[in-house]
Design a protein around this motif. Structure first.
Motif, PDB file in Angstrom:
ATOM      1  N   THR A 148      79.767  86.516 107.097  1.00  0.00           N
ATOM      2  CA  THR A 148      78.222  86.429 107.094  1.00  0.00           C
ATOM      3  C   THR A 148      77.633  87.991 107.531  1.00  0.00           C
ATOM      4  O   THR A 148      78.377  88.708 108.320  1.00  0.00           O
ATOM      5  N   ASP A 149      76.534  88.159 107.082  1.00  0.00           N
ATOM      6  CA  ASP A 149      75.917  89.132 107.355  1.00  0.00           C
ATOM      7  C   ASP A 149      74.397  89.191 107.118  1.00  0.00           C
ATOM      8  O   ASP A 149      73.815  88.969 106.181  1.00  0.00           O
ATOM      9  N   GLY A 150      73.806  88.351 108.285  1.00  0.00           N
ATOM     10  CA  GLY A 150      72.284  87.916 108.237  1.00  0.00           C
ATOM     11  C   GLY A 150      72.288  86.809 107.443  1.00  0.00           C
ATOM     12  O   GLY A 150      72.968  85.851 107.978  1.00  0.00           O
ATOM     13  N   THR A 151      71.544  86.681 106.570  1.00  0.00           N
ATOM     14  CA  THR A 151      71.641  85.418 105.690  1.00  0.00           C
ATOM     15  C   THR A 151      72.426  85.564 104.197  1.00  0.00           C
ATOM     16  O   THR A 151      72.233  85.013 103.406  1.00  0.00           O
ATOM     17  N   THR A 152      73.484  86.520 104.198  1.00  0.00           N
ATOM     18  CA  THR A 152      74.172  86.684 103.040  1.00  0.00           C
ATOM     19  C   THR A 152      75.587  86.033 103.534  1.00  0.00           C
ATOM     20  O   THR A 152      76.155  86.645 104.676  1.00  0.00           O
ATOM     21  N   VAL A 153      76.225  85.416 102.587  1.00  0.00           N
ATOM     22  CA  VAL A 153      77.289  84.715 103.126  1.00  0.00           C
ATOM     23  C   VAL A 153      78.613  85.134 101.840  1.00  0.00           C
ATOM     24  O   VAL A 153      78.233  85.091 100.624  1.00  0.00           O
ATOM     25  N   GLU A 154      79.749  85.347 102.327  1.00  0.00           N
ATOM     26  CA  GLU A 154      80.836  85.662 101.344  1.00  0.00           C
ATOM     27  C   GLU A 154      81.866  84.705 101.803  1.00  0.00           C
ATOM     28  O   GLU A 154      82.236  84.081 103.019  1.00  0.00           O
ATOM     29  N   LEU A 155      82.446  83.812 100.924  1.00  0.00           N
ATOM     30  CA  LEU A 155      83.297  82.732 101.116  1.00  0.00           C
ATOM     31  C   LEU A 155      84.631  83.214 100.344  1.00  0.00           C
ATOM     32  O   LEU A 155      84.689  83.555  99.236  1.00  0.00           O
ATOM     33  N   THR A 156      85.689  82.736 100.987  1.00  0.00           N
ATOM     34  CA  THR A 156      87.154  82.728 100.221  1.00  0.00           C
ATOM     35  C   THR A 156      87.510  81.180 100.245  1.00  0.00           C
ATOM     36  O   THR A 156      87.425  80.617 101.361  1.00  0.00           O
ATOM     37  N   VAL A 157      87.739  80.714  99.093  1.00  0.00           N
ATOM     38  CA  VAL A 157      88.054  79.201  99.082  1.00  0.00           C
ATOM     39  C   VAL A 157      89.640  79.235  98.587  1.00  0.00           C
ATOM     40  O   VAL A 157      89.872  79.688  97.634  1.00  0.00           O
ATOM     41  N   HIS A 188      85.284  84.005  96.602  1.00  0.00           N
ATOM     42  CA  HIS A 188      86.836  84.270  96.257  1.00  0.00           C
ATOM     43  C   HIS A 188      87.703  83.176  96.340  1.00  0.00           C
ATOM     44  O   HIS A 188      87.540  82.308  97.060  1.00  0.00           O
ATOM     45  N   ILE A 189      88.335  82.851  94.976  1.00  0.00           N
ATOM     46  CA  ILE A 189      89.251  81.717  94.988  1.00  0.00           C
ATOM     47  C   ILE A 189      90.485  82.219  95.060  1.00  0.00           C
ATOM     48  O   ILE A 189      91.184  83.095  94.348  1.00  0.00           O
ATOM     49  N   ILE A 190      91.447  81.456  95.770  1.00  0.00           N
ATOM     50  CA  ILE A 190      92.954  81.520  95.951  1.00  0.00           C
ATOM     51  C   ILE A 190      93.602  80.395  95.587  1.00  0.00           C
ATOM     52  O   ILE A 190      93.140  79.289  96.415  1.00  0.00           O
ATOM     53  N   VAL A 191      94.106  79.987  94.628  1.00  0.00           N
ATOM     54  CA  VAL A 191      94.963  78.817  94.260  1.00  0.00           C
ATOM     55  C   VAL A 191      96.153  78.993  95.067  1.00  0.00           C
ATOM     56  O   VAL A 191      97.085  79.837  94.483  1.00  0.00           O
ATOM     57  N   GLN A 192      96.324  78.169  95.924  1.00  0.00           N
ATOM     58  CA  GLN A 192      97.576  78.237  96.721  1.00  0.00           C
ATOM     59  C   GLN A 192      98.701  77.308  96.399  1.00  0.00           C
ATOM     60  O   GLN A 192      99.655  77.394  96.817  1.00  0.00           O
ATOM     61  N   ASP A 193      98.369  76.268  95.745  1.00  0.00           N
ATOM     62  CA  ASP A 193      99.265  75.267  95.353  1.00  0.00           C
ATOM     63  C   ASP A 193      99.006  74.412  94.284  1.00  0.00           C
ATOM     64  O   ASP A 193      97.716  74.467  93.629  1.00  0.00           O
ATOM     65  N   ILE A 194      99.829  73.795  93.603  1.00  0.00           N
ATOM     66  CA  ILE A 194      99.579  72.816  92.562  1.00  0.00           C
ATOM     67  C   ILE A 194     100.181  71.656  92.886  1.00  0.00           C
ATOM     68  O   ILE A 194     101.348  71.302  93.416  1.00  0.00           O
TER      69      ILE A 194
END
Length: 119
Positions: free
Chosen positions: A57-66, A103-109
């Motif tokens: 987070t940076d103030g009211t800006t959010v960066e996500l990694t899923v 950001h998306i990380i597909v970690q498994d199937i």
């Protein structure tokens, strides 16, 4: 961690785990997503982040990694793009914050097919 927004009435604090919960809920609504996946740190109990989500987070800006587990037979790029869109929309509409990236990380199937019996 928390994201804080100040206004004329005071401050609004939203914990990262709330943002992560919204992101997980949105991601699970996408066809082909089997669930969140644990990060390396989570597997060893060294992460304070909610399961499968990293938040900057940076103030009211959010960066996500899923981090996700997807179902077998689903086209991964299509699922990833849809998850990016729904997570961004859900976090922005429910928290009022700007999402700069998902950001998306597909970690498994997940293979839903039953194991074949031998013998």
């Amino acid at each position: 961690m928390m994201t804080t927004e100040y206004n004329e009435l005071g401050a609004v604090h939203i914990a990262d785990k709330v943002i992560a919960g919204i992101a997980v809920e949105a991601a699970l609504a996408v066809k082909g997503v089997a669930g969140p996946a644990a990060s390396f740190a989570e597997k060893f109990g060294r992460s304070s982040s909610p399961r499968g989500i990293d938040i900057k987070t940076d103030g009211t800006t959010v960066e996500l990694t899923v981090r996700l587990v997807v179902r077998y037979g689903i086209r991964i790029p299509d699922v990833a793009i849809e998850v990016q869109q729904v997570v961004k929309g859900a976090v922005e509409s429910r928290c009022g914050y700007e999402v700069s990236a998902v950001h998306i990380i597909v970690q498994d199937i997940l293979y839903d097919r039953p194991a074949t019996e031998e013998g």
